[in-house]
Scaffold this motif. Structure first.
Motif, PDB file in Angstrom:
ATOM      1  N   ASN A 115     -79.522  78.085 -67.344  1.00 19.01           N
ATOM      2  CA  ASN A 115     -79.054  79.309 -66.698  1.00 19.01           C
ATOM      3  C   ASN A 115     -77.570  79.564 -66.960  1.00 19.01           C
ATOM      4  O   ASN A 115     -76.991  80.491 -66.402  1.00 19.01           O
ATOM      5  N   THR A 116     -76.951  78.755 -67.846  1.00 20.66           N
ATOM      6  CA  THR A 116     -75.529  78.894 -68.144  1.00 20.66           C
ATOM      7  C   THR A 116     -75.331  79.281 -69.601  1.00 20.66           C
ATOM      8  O   THR A 116     -75.783  78.570 -70.506  1.00 20.66           O
ATOM      9  N   SER A 117     -74.646  80.403 -69.826  1.00 19.85           N
ATOM     10  CA  SER A 117     -74.219  80.774 -71.178  1.00 19.85           C
ATOM     11  C   SER A 117     -72.738  80.456 -71.332  1.00 19.85           C
ATOM     12  O   SER A 117     -71.978  80.478 -70.355  1.00 19.85           O
ATOM     13  N   LYS A 173     -63.545  80.253 -60.838  1.00 18.68           N
ATOM     14  CA  LYS A 173     -63.002  78.906 -60.822  1.00 18.68           C
ATOM     15  C   LYS A 173     -62.237  78.684 -62.127  1.00 18.68           C
ATOM     16  O   LYS A 173     -62.606  79.246 -63.166  1.00 18.68           O
ATOM     17  N   VAL A 174     -61.204  77.841 -62.066  1.00 12.44           N
ATOM     18  CA  VAL A 174     -60.325  77.668 -63.216  1.00 12.44           C
ATOM     19  C   VAL A 174     -60.205  76.189 -63.565  1.00 12.44           C
ATOM     20  O   VAL A 174     -59.814  75.372 -62.730  1.00 12.44           O
ATOM     21  N   TYR A 175     -60.550  75.874 -64.816  1.00 10.81           N
ATOM     22  CA  TYR A 175     -60.351  74.534 -65.369  1.00 10.81           C
ATOM     23  C   TYR A 175     -59.432  74.670 -66.583  1.00 10.81           C
ATOM     24  O   TYR A 175     -59.545  75.631 -67.361  1.00 10.81           O
ATOM     25  N   VAL A 176     -58.527  73.716 -66.741  1.00 12.97           N
ATOM     26  CA  VAL A 176     -57.572  73.769 -67.851  1.00 12.97           C
ATOM     27  C   VAL A 176     -57.697  72.498 -68.669  1.00 12.97           C
ATOM     28  O   VAL A 176     -57.726  71.388 -68.118  1.00 12.97           O
ATOM     29  N   GLY A 212     -71.124  88.513 -65.385  1.00 14.21           N
ATOM     30  CA  GLY A 212     -71.827  87.347 -64.886  1.00 14.21           C
ATOM     31  C   GLY A 212     -71.036  86.056 -64.897  1.00 14.21           C
ATOM     32  O   GLY A 212     -71.574  84.995 -64.550  1.00 14.21           O
ATOM     33  N   ALA A 213     -69.758  86.101 -65.271  1.00  9.16           N
ATOM     34  CA  ALA A 213     -68.968  84.872 -65.347  1.00  9.16           C
ATOM     35  C   ALA A 213     -68.427  84.487 -63.969  1.00  9.16           C
ATOM     36  O   ALA A 213     -68.095  85.347 -63.156  1.00  9.16           O
ATOM     37  N   ASP A 214     -68.342  83.183 -63.741  1.00 13.49           N
ATOM     38  CA  ASP A 214     -67.743  82.688 -62.501  1.00 13.49           C
ATOM     39  C   ASP A 214     -66.725  81.584 -62.741  1.00 13.49           C
ATOM     40  O   ASP A 214     -66.117  81.079 -61.801  1.00 13.49           O
ATOM     41  N   THR A 215     -66.532  81.189 -64.007  1.00 14.85           N
ATOM     42  CA  THR A 215     -65.655  80.060 -64.339  1.00 14.85           C
ATOM     43  C   THR A 215     -64.979  80.336 -65.672  1.00 14.85           C
ATOM     44  O   THR A 215     -65.598  80.878 -66.588  1.00 14.85           O
ATOM     45  N   VAL A 216     -63.708  79.932 -65.789  1.00 12.12           N
ATOM     46  CA  VAL A 216     -63.016  79.981 -67.075  1.00 12.12           C
ATOM     47  C   VAL A 216     -62.433  78.610 -67.376  1.00 12.12           C
ATOM     48  O   VAL A 216     -61.917  77.927 -66.488  1.00 12.12           O
ATOM     49  N   GLU A 261     -70.198  69.727 -63.228  1.00 17.45           N
ATOM     50  CA  GLU A 261     -70.104  70.739 -62.163  1.00 17.45           C
ATOM     51  C   GLU A 261     -69.884  72.137 -62.724  1.00 17.45           C
ATOM     52  O   GLU A 261     -70.246  73.138 -62.111  1.00 17.45           O
ATOM     53  N   ILE A 262     -69.289  72.218 -63.933  1.00 12.76           N
ATOM     54  CA  ILE A 262     -69.042  73.532 -64.552  1.00 12.76           C
ATOM     55  C   ILE A 262     -70.345  74.131 -65.055  1.00 12.76           C
ATOM     56  O   ILE A 262     -70.542  75.342 -65.050  1.00 12.76           O
TER      57      ILE A 262
END
Length: 376
Positions: A197-199, A291-294, A238-242, A373-374
């Motif tokens: 379910n994740t692109s 949500k933000v991951y670097v 549809g994005a929720d995370t970068v 989790e991402i």
């Protein structure tokens, strides 16, 4: 199962500046991209973007090929669309059944001379494209005699499906390291681990810097600075995370005007400037509700402009990324691919050979350490 629907991207790229060459105009040309769709949908829409163009472009015909059938794509009910410089166009909703883990083949035709400036180079196990002479938009098997492969994505910046609300997108933002393979290996990892379910949507352009851009035609294809890119690229259906991995070009490009008139040492940022720009990215992403991951910056020892002061700047920036509480998490790409005996350089098996970009094994390693989790 949740039956609610929303729009979610299944594919995407940044739009940057194509290299300035005399042959940058073409006519009577079809461009085709097979787009991998991670999940199923009931309708489709395409975005074509002329953000970096300096003149309008006319798409005379656009089609998609799904499940053995060609579908015409329209814009405001018309087959032809003209997109002004710096503008984009989103197609009408195309009602069609798209199955999960299949290809959507997008073709578009330019009858007259067209400026092929809004473009980006990408690579990876899922990237392929061709260009061909003539209108081939409804030809299933284009003759190899009139076609040629390309890894440059022209104009097409997004493919979205009307899909189940449980399906969502993760955006990967960065420079050439992200424009290359690791986001596509991340898609393949999602498939292996049944996270269907994740692109994974790539928004990356080679040569780009956080704080600077080139105004000369020699280097303009190195793209736009972060303040012009982020708001344009990162908002995605549809994005929720970068995941952000950006900044190494700010560190390695400046060499001094006596070496290269276009690369003054005054372009070299301080670590405080890099951090401030990352804070700008984070604030913008929070504004989208993401949500933000670097990701930390990769080793550079051996690269042609390597110097101790650049290594110090990279290390200080990475230390901030590892310790800041402004993000949801650090992805320590640097630690994953560096030589533990000499952290300023890659492990040999993870080095492409230029000491800046990872090998395919290195890109796979980057994809493998993205936190579960991402990917949900």
């Amino acid at each position: 199962m949740n039956t609610a629907m929303h729009w979610a991207s299944v594919w995407g790229n940044a739009i940057s500046i194509g290299e300035n060459r005399p042959e940058s105009y073409n006519k009577n040309l079809t461009i085709r991209y097979p787009i991998y769709s991670q999940f199923a949908g009931k309708a489709l829409r395409l975005t074509f973007d002329n953000y970096c163009g300096t003149e309008s472009v006319t798409f005379n015909k656009v089609t998609v090929y799904i499940g053995g059938r060609f579908y015409p794509v329209t814009f405001g009910g018309k087959r032809e669309v003209t997109i002004a410089a710096e503008e984009n166009a989103v197609s009408d909703e195309l009602q069609c059944e798209v199955e999960a883990q299949t290809l959507i083949v997008v073709s578009f035709y330019f009858e007259d001379f067209t400026q092929l400036r809004s473009a980006v180079y990408t690579s990876g196990p899922l990237t392929e494209g061709i260009y061909a002479i003539g209108d081939q938009t409804e030809v299933e098997d284009i003759s190899q005699d009139i076609a040629r492969n390309t890894n440059i994505i022209y104009f097409l910046s997004n493919v979205s499906l009307l899909t189940s609300s449980e399906n969502r997108a993760v955006v990967c933002y960065g420079d050439s390291i992200t424009a290359q393979d690791w986001p596509e290996y991340l898609t393949l990892r999602c498939n292996r681990e049944d996270k269907l379910n994740t692109s994974v949507i790539r928004r990356a352009a080679s040569g780009t810097r956080m704080l600077r851009e080139y105004s000369c035609i020699t280097y303009e294809s190195y793209g736009l600075m972060g303040s012009k890119r982020f708001d344009h690229e990162v908002p995605t259906d549809g994005a929720d995370t970068v995941i952000i991995q950006h900044g190494i070009n700010d560190i390695i490009h400046p060499v001094g005007k006596e070496v290269n008139p276009f690369r003054p040492m005054s372009d070299l940022p301080t670590v405080e400037e890099l951090i401030d720009c990352m804070k700008f990215y984070i604030e913008k992403a929070r504004g989208y509700g993401y949500k933000v991951y670097v990701g930390t910056l990769l080793p550079i020892e051996g690269w042609r402009t390597y110097a101790p002061f650049r290594e110090q700047l990279r290390t200080e920036f990475n230390d901030w990324i590892r310790t800041t509480d402004l993000i949801d998490g650090c992805i320590d790409f640097d630690k994953a691919v560096c030589d533990p005996e000499r952290p300023s350089r890659f492990l040999p098996e993870y080095d492409s050979g230029d000491h800046l970009h990872p090998s395919k094994a290195g890109y796979k390693r980057m994809a493998d350490i993205v936190p579960d989790e991402i990917l949900k």
